[in-house]
Scaffold this motif. Sequence first.
Motif, PDB file in Angstrom:
ATOM      1  N   ASP A   1       0.812  -1.214   0.000  1.00  0.00           N
ATOM      2  CA  ASP A   1       0.000   0.000   0.000  1.00  0.00           C
ATOM      3  C   ASP A   1       0.846   1.266   0.000  1.00  0.00           C
ATOM      4  O   ASP A   1       0.315   2.374  -0.041  1.00  0.00           O
ATOM      5  N   GLY A   2       2.168   1.122   0.110  1.00  0.00           N
ATOM      6  CA  GLY A   2       3.047   2.285   0.136  1.00  0.00           C
ATOM      7  C   GLY A   2       3.387   2.774   1.523  1.00  0.00           C
ATOM      8  O   GLY A   2       4.087   3.767   1.687  1.00  0.00           O
TER       9      GLY A   2
ATOM     10  N   SER B   1      -4.530   4.745   1.360  1.00  0.00           N
ATOM     11  CA  SER B   1      -3.990   3.467   1.832  1.00  0.00           C
ATOM     12  C   SER B   1      -4.712   3.000   3.094  1.00  0.00           C
ATOM     13  O   SER B   1      -5.441   3.750   3.735  1.00  0.00           O
ATOM     14  N   ALA B   2      -4.482   1.733   3.434  1.00  0.00           N
ATOM     15  CA  ALA B   2      -5.061   1.138   4.635  1.00  0.00           C
ATOM     16  C   ALA B   2      -3.986   1.017   5.709  1.00  0.00           C
ATOM     17  O   ALA B   2      -2.860   0.627   5.420  1.00  0.00           O
ATOM     18  N   ASP B   3      -4.336   1.376   6.921  1.00  0.00           N
ATOM     19  CA  ASP B   3      -3.447   1.231   8.074  1.00  0.00           C
ATOM     20  C   ASP B   3      -3.787  -0.090   8.740  1.00  0.00           C
ATOM     21  O   ASP B   3      -4.882  -0.266   9.255  1.00  0.00           O
ATOM     22  N   ARG B   4      -2.853  -1.012   8.708  1.00  0.00           N
ATOM     23  CA  ARG B   4      -3.109  -2.358   9.229  1.00  0.00           C
ATOM     24  C   ARG B   4      -2.417  -2.630  10.565  1.00  0.00           C
ATOM     25  O   ARG B   4      -2.248  -3.771  10.961  1.00  0.00           O
ATOM     26  N   GLN B   5      -1.994  -1.574  11.251  1.00  0.00           N
ATOM     27  CA  GLN B   5      -1.265  -1.813  12.488  1.00  0.00           C
ATOM     28  C   GLN B   5      -2.151  -2.433  13.561  1.00  0.00           C
ATOM     29  O   GLN B   5      -3.367  -2.306  13.530  1.00  0.00           O
ATOM     30  N   LYS B   6      -1.495  -3.123  14.455  1.00  0.00           N
ATOM     31  CA  LYS B   6      -2.142  -3.769  15.590  1.00  0.00           C
ATOM     32  C   LYS B   6      -1.680  -3.047  16.858  1.00  0.00           C
ATOM     33  O   LYS B   6      -0.689  -2.327  16.828  1.00  0.00           O
ATOM     34  N   PRO B   7      -2.405  -3.222  17.965  1.00  0.00           N
ATOM     35  CA  PRO B   7      -1.973  -2.572  19.202  1.00  0.00           C
ATOM     36  C   PRO B   7      -0.522  -2.943  19.548  1.00  0.00           C
ATOM     37  O   PRO B   7      -0.067  -4.043  19.252  1.00  0.00           O
TER      38      PRO B   7
END
Length: 111
Positions: A17-18, A41-47
């Motif tokens: 996603d860049g 873009s999509a932010d796919r971070q986890k805690p």
Amino acid sequence: MDAHEIPTLDPQPRDADGHGYVDFLASSKLSVGLAIWPAGSADRQKPHREDEVYYVISGLGSLRVADEDRPVKPGSLVFVAAGVEHRFHDIAEDLRVLVFWAPPHTATRET
């Protein structure tokens, strides 16, 4: 002294996603990195296990922290406690964000 010119930092590698992230400063109690999320873009971070402070350098979007949403723009500063779900969304302009971590971020975890 450990000094950096933030405009010249270019987080690499980037995902599909860049999105890119680079840790560039660390001590025994704090670390700082630069994250980039391109528009759309999509932010796919986890805690994370660390507390974080996000400081938006440039760009426009929103940040959801637990069940709260807020728009972010240059100058926005948001604290996210360790273990709390959060993600950027509705990214209208490329986001460049300083990320302050305490305790220091461990590079093997995703941001």
